[in-house]
Motif scaffolding. Structure first.
Motif, PDB file in Angstrom:
ATOM      1  N   GLU A 105       2.345   6.906  -0.322  1.00  9.58           N
ATOM      2  CA  GLU A 105       1.411   5.971   0.297  1.00  9.58           C
ATOM      3  C   GLU A 105       0.096   5.990  -0.470  1.00  9.58           C
ATOM      4  O   GLU A 105      -0.422   7.055  -0.805  1.00  9.58           O
ATOM      5  CB  GLU A 105       1.166   6.352   1.757  1.00  9.58           C
TER       6      GLU A 105
ATOM      7  N   GLU B 153       0.831  -1.203   0.000  1.00 14.50           N
ATOM      8  CA  GLU B 153       0.000   0.000   0.000  1.00 14.50           C
ATOM      9  C   GLU B 153       0.869   1.259   0.000  1.00 14.50           C
ATOM     10  O   GLU B 153       0.416   2.341   0.349  1.00 14.50           O
ATOM     11  CB  GLU B 153      -0.938  -0.009   1.207  1.00 14.50           C
ATOM     12  N   TYR B 154       2.108   1.094  -0.386  1.00 13.86           N
ATOM     13  CA  TYR B 154       3.037   2.217  -0.531  1.00 13.86           C
ATOM     14  C   TYR B 154       4.047   1.845  -1.613  1.00 13.86           C
ATOM     15  O   TYR B 154       4.136   0.680  -2.030  1.00 13.86           O
ATOM     16  CB  TYR B 154       3.767   2.509   0.784  1.00 13.86           C
TER      17      TYR B 154
ATOM     18  N   LYS C 236      -3.214   6.045  -0.107  1.00 13.56           N
ATOM     19  CA  LYS C 236      -4.261   6.271   0.879  1.00 13.56           C
ATOM     20  C   LYS C 236      -5.033   7.526   0.519  1.00 13.56           C
ATOM     21  O   LYS C 236      -4.534   8.416  -0.174  1.00 13.56           O
ATOM     22  CB  LYS C 236      -3.672   6.402   2.282  1.00 13.56           C
ATOM     23  N   GLY C 237      -6.268   7.586   0.981  1.00 12.22           N
ATOM     24  CA  GLY C 237      -7.103   8.750   0.729  1.00 12.22           C
ATOM     25  C   GLY C 237      -7.715   8.726  -0.662  1.00 12.22           C
ATOM     26  O   GLY C 237      -7.631   7.749  -1.398  1.00 12.22           O
TER      27      GLY C 237
ATOM     28  N   ASN D 148      -7.113   3.346  -3.590  1.00 11.26           N
ATOM     29  CA  ASN D 148      -6.998   1.892  -3.559  1.00 11.26           C
ATOM     30  C   ASN D 148      -8.060   1.197  -4.406  1.00 11.26           C
ATOM     31  O   ASN D 148      -7.984  -0.022  -4.609  1.00 11.26           O
ATOM     32  CB  ASN D 148      -7.079   1.387  -2.119  1.00 11.26           C
TER      33      ASN D 148
ATOM     34  N   TYR E 210      -4.192  11.765  -3.000  1.00 10.90           N
ATOM     35  CA  TYR E 210      -2.976  11.060  -3.409  1.00 10.90           C
ATOM     36  C   TYR E 210      -2.138  11.934  -4.338  1.00 10.90           C
ATOM     37  O   TYR E 210      -0.910  12.048  -4.173  1.00 10.90           O
ATOM     38  CB  TYR E 210      -3.364   9.755  -4.106  1.00 10.90           C
TER      39      TYR E 210
ATOM     40  N   ASN F 160     -11.515   6.432  -3.717  1.00  6.68           N
ATOM     41  CA  ASN F 160     -10.276   6.131  -3.010  1.00  6.68           C
ATOM     42  C   ASN F 160      -9.225   5.608  -3.980  1.00  6.68           C
ATOM     43  O   ASN F 160      -9.540   4.884  -4.920  1.00  6.68           O
ATOM     44  CB  ASN F 160     -10.542   5.096  -1.911  1.00  6.68           C
TER      45      ASN F 160
END
Length: 263
Positions: A88, A54-55, A90-91, A218, A96, A216
């Motif tokens: 990362e 996730e990074y 995220k968000g 992701n 991002y 998101n």
């Protein structure tokens, strides 16, 4: 991490479609960000997905000319430096992108700091690889016709050249002002063509994702429809026909009789 020898490196090259390049130019002009931010964001998405993390940690080439300093562009010498980029996933997609924009801006103050020094700050020993992926975003001018060129004649004849790095996962982006070209130099077991597809898909899904403020990061996938079908449908198709009128014991006994030496 991915490591391989120079002989294991596979190279592929592509020019982004006019439609995608125009869409990228329009976006950066509208939101006052650099195209480099989008390409770093897309590459971070690719590296993270390929690493199943996730990074993403990768190196980025900086000019090292103390941008904004008087006379920096006229100074002779090689100033290129490589700096680590940690993003990362995220968000939202916008958060991002903003994360990448701020990060690249902050890195400018370190553009002359040796990578070995930065690695020392991280606590990771210099005997270990800090990262194995590299991004080279460069502004490449269009070559002038030979008769219009005022290039200085040094008397040296160029026989040829071949670009290489020590990194097994390298992507170079050439910004021609209108068009963009991408060159991937990737360890052969991964496949350079595959990474080019991932990078183009990453740029496209980022463009689409930026239209939805709540989406998101992701939720974005870099896989092509063909690869998604292969992974989700073909590889998961485990249905096997078997006789409905026999028990597992009977089938096992038959298998033993057919291949008694099998263990």
């Amino acid at each position: 991490m991915f490591w391989g020898t120079a002989g294991d490196i596979e190279e592929s090259h592509t020019v982004l479609s006019k439609e995608l390049s125009k869409a990228l130019r329009k976006l950066v002009a509208t939101h006052a960000i650099s195209p480099a931010v989008l390409f770093h964001a897309a590459y971070g998405l690719v590296v993270a997905r390929c690493s199943n993390r996730e990074y993403a940690v990768f190196g980025s080439l900086f000019s090292g000319r103390l941008q904004g300093s008087l006379g920096a562009a006229d100074s002779l010498g090689l100033f290129i430096n490589t700096l680590p980029v940690l993003v990362e996933l995220k968000g939202s997609v916008w958060e991002y992108i903003d994360q990448v924009k701020v990060l690249l801006g902050d890195l400018l103050s370190y553009e002359q700091t040796p990578l070995s020094v930065i690695q020392g700050w991280s606590g990771i020993g210099n005997d270990k690889a800090f990262f194995s992926a590299l991004l080279n975003y460069r502004h490449s001018g269009v070559s002038l016709p030979e008769e219009d060129s005022e290039e200085f004649d040094s008397g040296i004849t160029i026989l040829g050249g071949h670009e290489r790095t020590n990194y097994p996962f390298t992507l170079s982006v050439d910004d021609f002002g209108d068009d963009f070209a991408i060159t991937a130099q990737i360890e052969a077991s991964i496949g350079s063509d595959r990474i080019l597809v991932y990078m183009e898909n990453a740029l496209e899904v980022l463009l689409e994702g930026l239209k939805n403020e709540e989406l998101n990061i992701n939720a974005l996938s870099i896989l092509s429809e063909e690869e998604s079908h292969q992974l989700l449908d073909v590889f998961n198709d485990t249905t096997v026909g078997y006789p409905k009128d026999k028990t597992i014991i009977e089938l096992f006994e038959e298998q033993v009789q057919r291949i008694p030496q099998m263990q």
